[in-house]
Design a protein around this motif. Structure first.
Motif, PDB file in Angstrom:
ATOM      1  N   CYS A  92       0.858  -1.183  -0.112  1.00 40.95           N
ATOM      2  CA  CYS A  92       0.192  -0.152   0.078  1.00 40.95           C
ATOM      3  C   CYS A  92       0.846   1.214  -0.093  1.00 40.95           C
ATOM      4  N   PRO A  93       0.493   2.226  -0.817  1.00 42.09           N
ATOM      5  CA  PRO A  93       1.407   3.623  -0.827  1.00 42.09           C
ATOM      6  C   PRO A  93       1.636   4.104   0.618  1.00 42.09           C
ATOM      7  N   THR A  94       2.568   4.793   0.753  1.00 44.40           N
ATOM      8  CA  THR A  94       2.785   5.322   1.964  1.00 44.40           C
ATOM      9  C   THR A  94       3.749   6.512   2.088  1.00 44.40           C
ATOM     10  N   ASP A  95       3.767   7.605   2.560  1.00 43.58           N
ATOM     11  CA  ASP A  95       4.635   8.559   2.807  1.00 43.58           C
ATOM     12  C   ASP A  95       5.612   8.506   4.283  1.00 43.58           C
ATOM     13  N   ARG A  96       5.575   7.350   4.729  1.00 40.39           N
ATOM     14  CA  ARG A  96       6.256   7.172   6.127  1.00 40.39           C
ATOM     15  C   ARG A  96       7.404   6.330   5.634  1.00 40.39           C
ATOM     16  N   ALA A  97       8.849   6.440   6.049  1.00 31.44           N
ATOM     17  CA  ALA A  97       9.921   5.725   5.883  1.00 31.44           C
ATOM     18  C   ALA A  97      10.653   5.537   7.128  1.00 31.44           C
ATOM     19  N   VAL A  98      11.499   4.391   6.906  1.00 30.58           N
ATOM     20  CA  VAL A  98      12.499   3.898   7.914  1.00 30.58           C
ATOM     21  C   VAL A  98      13.884   3.713   7.089  1.00 30.58           C
ATOM     22  N   VAL A  99      14.925   4.567   7.542  1.00 31.88           N
ATOM     23  CA  VAL A  99      16.171   4.276   6.948  1.00 31.88           C
ATOM     24  C   VAL A  99      17.049   3.565   7.648  1.00 31.88           C
ATOM     25  N   LEU A 100      17.713   2.394   7.303  1.00 30.98           N
ATOM     26  CA  LEU A 100      18.267   1.742   8.032  1.00 30.98           C
ATOM     27  C   LEU A 100      19.963   1.771   7.804  1.00 30.98           C
ATOM     28  N   LEU A 101      20.666   2.087   8.904  1.00 32.36           N
ATOM     29  CA  LEU A 101      21.982   2.049   8.745  1.00 32.36           C
ATOM     30  C   LEU A 101      22.928   0.996   9.166  1.00 32.36           C
ATOM     31  N   HIS A 102      23.593   0.303   8.388  1.00 30.28           N
ATOM     32  CA  HIS A 102      24.240  -0.717   8.943  1.00 30.28           C
ATOM     33  C   HIS A 102      25.446  -0.774   9.675  1.00 30.28           C
ATOM     34  N   ARG A 103      26.076  -1.644  10.348  1.00 26.67           N
ATOM     35  CA  ARG A 103      27.413  -1.662  11.026  1.00 26.67           C
ATOM     36  C   ARG A 103      28.609  -1.176  10.363  1.00 26.67           C
ATOM     37  N   GLY A 104      29.451  -0.917  10.833  1.00 28.25           N
ATOM     38  CA  GLY A 104      31.039  -0.826  10.134  1.00 28.25           C
ATOM     39  C   GLY A 104      31.460  -2.315   9.690  1.00 28.25           C
ATOM     40  N   HIS A 105      31.969  -2.282   8.552  1.00 26.33           N
ATOM     41  CA  HIS A 105      32.357  -3.575   7.915  1.00 26.33           C
ATOM     42  C   HIS A 105      31.415  -4.146   6.994  1.00 26.33           C
ATOM     43  N   GLU A 106      29.980  -3.808   7.359  1.00 27.22           N
ATOM     44  CA  GLU A 106      29.007  -4.540   6.771  1.00 27.22           C
ATOM     45  C   GLU A 106      28.222  -3.901   5.617  1.00 27.22           C
ATOM     46  N   HIS A 107      27.178  -4.069   5.102  1.00 30.39           N
ATOM     47  CA  HIS A 107      26.437  -3.563   4.109  1.00 30.39           C
ATOM     48  C   HIS A 107      24.862  -3.669   4.208  1.00 30.39           C
ATOM     49  N   SER A 108      23.995  -3.109   3.509  1.00 24.67           N
ATOM     50  CA  SER A 108      22.719  -3.382   3.550  1.00 24.67           C
ATOM     51  C   SER A 108      22.027  -4.650   3.658  1.00 24.67           C
ATOM     52  N   GLY A 109      22.496  -5.520   2.954  1.00 21.08           N
ATOM     53  CA  GLY A 109      22.280  -7.074   2.815  1.00 21.08           C
ATOM     54  C   GLY A 109      22.055  -7.395   4.320  1.00 21.08           C
ATOM     55  N   ARG A 110      22.953  -6.843   5.286  1.00 18.86           N
ATOM     56  CA  ARG A 110      22.791  -7.339   6.587  1.00 18.86           C
ATOM     57  C   ARG A 110      21.858  -6.898   7.630  1.00 18.86           C
ATOM     58  N   VAL A 111      21.198  -5.849   7.104  1.00 16.00           N
ATOM     59  CA  VAL A 111      20.078  -5.233   7.695  1.00 16.00           C
ATOM     60  C   VAL A 111      18.665  -5.734   6.936  1.00 16.00           C
ATOM     61  N   SER A 112      18.773  -6.294   5.869  1.00 14.87           N
ATOM     62  CA  SER A 112      17.549  -6.446   5.015  1.00 14.87           C
ATOM     63  C   SER A 112      16.469  -7.248   5.929  1.00 14.87           C
ATOM     64  N   HIS A 113      17.106  -8.155   6.948  1.00 18.93           N
ATOM     65  CA  HIS A 113      15.945  -8.883   7.773  1.00 18.93           C
ATOM     66  C   HIS A 113      14.959  -8.024   8.398  1.00 18.93           C
ATOM     67  N   LEU A 114      15.556  -6.712   8.750  1.00 19.63           N
ATOM     68  CA  LEU A 114      14.744  -6.043   9.751  1.00 19.63           C
ATOM     69  C   LEU A 114      13.336  -5.316   9.322  1.00 19.63           C
ATOM     70  N   VAL A 115      13.491  -5.418   7.877  1.00 19.38           N
ATOM     71  CA  VAL A 115      12.226  -4.841   7.005  1.00 19.38           C
ATOM     72  C   VAL A 115      10.935  -5.727   7.454  1.00 19.38           C
ATOM     73  N   HIS A 116      11.267  -7.078   7.593  1.00 16.40           N
ATOM     74  CA  HIS A 116       9.938  -7.828   7.970  1.00 16.40           C
ATOM     75  C   HIS A 116       9.921  -7.981   9.399  1.00 16.40           C
ATOM     76  N   GLU A 117      11.094  -8.183  10.049  1.00 13.27           N
ATOM     77  CA  GLU A 117      11.082  -8.461  11.482  1.00 13.27           C
ATOM     78  C   GLU A 117      10.567  -7.319  12.456  1.00 13.27           C
ATOM     79  N   LEU A 118      10.803  -6.029  11.906  1.00 11.14           N
ATOM     80  CA  LEU A 118      10.178  -4.853  12.816  1.00 11.14           C
ATOM     81  C   LEU A 118       8.705  -4.782  12.826  1.00 11.14           C
ATOM     82  N   GLY A 119       8.116  -5.493  11.856  1.00 20.21           N
ATOM     83  CA  GLY A 119       6.770  -5.563  11.838  1.00 20.21           C
ATOM     84  C   GLY A 119       6.147  -4.142  11.648  1.00 20.21           C
ATOM     85  N   LEU A 120       6.692  -3.079  10.943  1.00 20.57           N
ATOM     86  CA  LEU A 120       6.043  -1.839  10.825  1.00 20.57           C
ATOM     87  C   LEU A 120       5.219  -1.761   9.516  1.00 20.57           C
ATOM     88  N   GLU A 121       4.125  -1.900   9.570  1.00 20.52           N
ATOM     89  CA  GLU A 121       3.135  -1.753   8.430  1.00 20.52           C
ATOM     90  C   GLU A 121       3.160  -0.279   8.137  1.00 20.52           C
TER      91      GLU A 121
END
Length: 590
Positions: free
Chosen positions: A29-58
């Motif tokens: 569903c379209p939304t104007d609300r957003a969450v920006v995820l910033l990964h740890r040092g040494h890592e990359h965005s793929g290492r935080v992708s699990h949070l998209v589903h696990e945070l449960g923020l519809e």
């Protein structure tokens, strides 16, 4: 029913042309609300992708970058031109998201971990963005290097041999109890296991500054601390929380958690807290406390008052600063820069012009050496960087006005000698129709007029005497400016009423859509030295400054009728240069 997210990958160009990779997840569903995820040092965005589903923020879209030098982004692995460049990367990323996906900063939450959390905290401190909230997990304010004097040793080696790289000592099992996640870290080819010493030392310096001055942060903040973190030390995290300026803050210590807080085996404990915090912040009306009376009460007011108090003459501190002043007086007999500062004030237009030229001068080799050390002071290095940023934003504003077909009439209300603007004009391909420089000092007017002639701008530029805080004088200016510059002025006066009067007069003079370039000094590492040892141009009194946080300064600018567009800050976090547009209900640039 769980939200369905569709992942997309793309890139954007950051401030110096590097291409940074990021992922975005759009809900069904379209939304104007957003969450920006910033990964740890040494890592990359793929290492935080699990949070998209696990945070449960519809009802939220998600965005996660690969920081410069990490993952699929360009740049040397584990490196950056400076830590400040990484912080500016984040500012560019958020601006890109807002423009590209029609987001508003007020509808953005940031969730960041470890080094990413320090980048987020430094960005919020330095740039004062109007985001809704941020959740910081195990921020790396003080990395545990274990080896005694390791930080000092790295500083010495960096000074001797320049930039080099060190490998992380952290093993996957030290990050999380989740064996699958630890194994994926060990086998991930995109992990940047080395970090440049330049970036590591920059991280330390930024963390020290942000922790000590966390009172400047007004963004609602949640802090999550891992209870068994082997990688970073807890005291700095606690100090950061205690000093946070926002009243909307909460801290949670998670027993037994290792450093990878959001990738721990029992991470739902942390994610539930983040979920609740973000939902609470978005359920509330988004508003920041007013800082317009920060000159009457608050941390920077108390700080300035303490620096204004004379020290007992025979106290250890009193004797120490008396010795420093005596040493400067002796140095002024040899160093031309110190001599000029003593004679005209260390905050005078003459002193700044000398600092801009950066040519050591004095009696004998010793005098020139003293002058070189004087000119290399961190504050003066920051001043020269500020000059470059003013010239950069001057060029940007003129280009935008030219693109819109608007005649360029420039006004600088407190130009000193005007070197920073005159040299900027001579290096530009765009020629203004008129340039009016003003200053209260007869000497500055005389010197500035001479510089106009030397730069061959006498056909378009004039220098006149004028008071930047006199509204009647400002409103009497005949040519309506399309670009106004206020540099190094408001920092010298802690009174917000004076600044508001000046800004309001400028706003009444400027047409909607015109530009204002203004400077600030939200932090300085040598405030006590300046107050106890240096004198001001104002009757030779001690040079005591009340710091004005970026959030406070921006509120004054907005109250006067402007909308901030962009900002620059030096790598030490001392001087800011911002560009704002005279507000128009029908059009304000992103």
């Amino acid at each position: 029913m769980d939200a369905v997210f569709v992942e997309h990958t793309t890139t954007f160009k950051t401030h110096d042309g590097e291409t940074l990779f990021y992922r975005r997840w759009q809900p069904n569903c379209p939304t104007d609300r957003a969450v920006v995820l910033l990964h740890r040092g040494h890592e990359h965005s793929g290492r935080v992708s699990h949070l998209v589903h696990e945070l449960g923020l519809e009802g939220f879209s998600f965005y996660a970058w690969d920081a410069r030098g990490h993952g699929q982004s360009t740049g040397a692995r584990g490196d950056s031109p400076s830590f400040a460049a990484s912080v500016r990367d984040l500012d560019c990323f958020i601006t890109h998201l807002c423009v590209t996906y029609n987001l508003s900063p007020q509808n953005i939450a940031v969730v960041a971990q470890s080094v990413g959390a320090v980048i987020a905290a430094a960005w919020v401190h330095d740039y004062a963005p109007a985001i809704r909230c941020m959740a910081l997990a195990s921020p790396a304010f003080d990395i545990n290097l274990y080896v005694p004097f390791a930080r000092g040793g790295l500083q010495v080696l960096h000074a001797l041999k320049g930039n080099f790289f060190v490998n992380s000592y952290v093993r996957p099992a030290m990050l999380t109890h989740d064996k699958a996640r630890a194994a994926s870290y060990a086998n991930d080819p995109l992990i940047a296991r080395a970090i440049s010493v330049r970036q590591l030392l920059g991280l330390y310096r930024a963390a020290d500054r942000v922790v000590s001055d966390a009172n400047a942060i007004q963004v609602p903040t949640q802090l999550l601390i891992s209870g068994s973190d082997f990688v970073v030390r807890r005291p700095a995290q606690i100090k950061f929380f205690e000093r946070l300026g926002t009243l909307e803050k909460e801290m949670h210590i998670l027993p037994g958690f290792y450093h990878d807080t959001l990738g721990e085996q029992d991470r739902q404990q942390a994610l539930e807290k983040i979920r609740g915090f973000i939902r609470l912040q978005f359920a509330r009306h988004s508003a920041r406390p007013s800082l317009l009376e920060a000159d009457q009460m608050g941390a920077t007011k108390s700080e300035a008052e303490a620096l204004s108090m004379p020290l007992p003459a025979q106290s250890p501190q009193g004797l120490f600063w008396r010795g420093i002043r005596a040493g400067l007086a002796i140095g002024a007999k040899l160093s031309d820069g110190l001599k000029l500062g003593v004679r005209t004030g260390f905050d005078s237009g003459s002193t700044l012009d000398y600092v801009y030229q950066n040519r050591p001068s004095g009696i004998s080799m010793l005098g020139r050496y003293i002058d070189q050390q004087y000119l290399n002071a961190i504050g003066w290095r920051g001043i020269r960087q500020r000059k470059q940023h003013i010239q950069e934003l001057l060029g940007l504003a003129m280009q935008r006005l030219d693109n819109r077909g608007i005649a360029i009439h420039i006004l600088d209300i407190a130009a000193g000698h005007g070197r920073y603007i005159l040299e900027g004009l001579t290096s530009s391909d765009i020629r203004p129709v008129s340039v009016l420089l003003r200053d209260y000092s007869d000497l500055n007017v005389q010197k500035g007029t001479l510089l106009i002639e030397q730069n061959g701008l006498h056909d378009i530029a004039t220098f006149a005497k004028g008071d930047a805080f006199d509204p009647q004088s400002l409103r009497a200016i005949k040519e309506r400016p399309s670009l106004v510059i206020v540099s190094g002025l408001y920092e010298l006066f802690g009174d917000n009423t004076m600044v508001d009067t000046s800004l309001s007069a400028l706003a009444s003079l400027m047409a909607p859509g015109s530009y204002l370039i203004y400077t600030g000094q939200p932090w300085h590492p040598q405030l006590e030295f300046i107050a106890r040892a240096l004198t001001s141009h104002r009757d030779g009194r001690p040079w005591v400054m009340r710091r004005r946080t970026q959030a406070e300064l921006d509120q004054l600018v907005v109250q006067a009728g402007f909308s901030k567009i962009e900002q620059r800050i030096d790598e030490w976090g001392i001087f800011t240069v911002s560009i704002a547009q005279r507000s128009d209900a029908n059009h304000v640039e992103s």
